[in-house]
Design an enzyme around this catalytic site. Sequence first.
Site, PDB file in Angstrom:
ATOM      1  N   THR A 146       0.836  -1.277   0.088  1.00  0.00           N
ATOM      2  CA  THR A 146       0.140  -0.114   0.059  1.00  0.00           C
ATOM      3  C   THR A 146       0.801   1.129   0.049  1.00  0.00           C
ATOM      4  O   THR A 146       2.171   1.261  -0.238  1.00  0.00           O
ATOM      5  CB  THR A 146      -0.900   0.136   1.252  1.00  0.00           C
ATOM      6  N   ASN A 147       0.483   2.277   0.219  1.00  0.00           N
ATOM      7  CA  ASN A 147       1.232   3.705   0.371  1.00  0.00           C
ATOM      8  C   ASN A 147       0.697   4.549   1.447  1.00  0.00           C
ATOM      9  O   ASN A 147      -0.538   4.388   1.939  1.00  0.00           O
ATOM     10  CB  ASN A 147       1.345   4.358  -0.983  1.00  0.00           C
TER      11      ASN A 147
END
Length: 228
Positions: free
Chosen positions: A33-34
Amino acid sequence: VIAFFQPKLLAGRKVVVTAGPTFEALDPIRGITNHSSGKMGFAIARAAREAGADVVVIAGPVRLATPRGVRRVDVTSARQMLAATEAETPQADVFVATAAVADWRPATESGQKIKKDGSGQPPALSFTENPDILATVARSERAQRGALFCVGFAAESHDLVDNARAKRERKGVPLLVGNIGPSTFGQDDNQLLLVDAQGVVELPRASKLALARQLVAEIARRARPAGT
Ligand code: CTP
Ligand code: CA
C-alpha cells in the site's frame, strides 16, 4: 438586507471522487500500500457537496470521517476501486481521481500466510500492473464527448509542471492537478497547480479544504453546463 438568489455551482450534478491508497494483498495478512491519507479527496468530496452536488467518494483504506451528505463506497484493491468507479461514473457529470492507486499488485495472492522456508532466501515475488482507473474512465464515450468531466491528480517529487503536462496528455483528461509529493501526504495543507489546455494556474498554499473549494469552483466553470 437584500439577499440575491445564487444557485449553487454544482446543484443537481453528480460528482464521483476516488480517494486514499489501495491495498494489494500478498497473503491473508500482508500486502502493499502507500501513505496516502485520503484527506485531499475527502476535502474535494466535502466541497463538491457544499456546492450542491450529489457526491460519491470511493475510498481505499483510510481513517477519515465521511463528509456530511456524501455517499461513501469503501474498497480495498485497485481492481475493486475500478469496479466501484465504473458502477458510479455512467450517471456522473464529474470524476475526480485523487486516489493513490497502487501501480502494481502481487501477481498471485496466496490463500495462506507465506512462511519462511528455512533456506534464508526471501520469496521471489512478482508483480502485475494494476488497471489505470482514470485512463479507463477518461476513454469512455461519455468522457470523450465531454458529458463526464475528468480530473486527474499527480503528486510529483520533481519537475512538477513538465510531469503534470505530460500526465495530462497521457491520461487524456481536460484537467490535471499537480502537487509536490510525497511531502503533502497526511498534511492538512497543500499547494496545487492546475494544468489544462490553456496553460497552468497556481493555487497558492492553503488548507486542503480551502484548495478543494477553489478547485470545485474551477471544475464547475470548466465542466459542461447541466443538461447539455
Ligand atoms: N490513477 C488511477 N489508476 C491507476 C494509477 C493512477 O486512476 N492505476 C490516477 C490517480 O488517481 C491520479 C492520476 O491517475 O489521478 C495520476 O496518478 P499517478 O500515480 O501520478 O500516475 P501514474 O500514471 O501511475 O504514473 P507514475 O506513478 O508512474 O508517475
Ligand atoms: Ca502511480
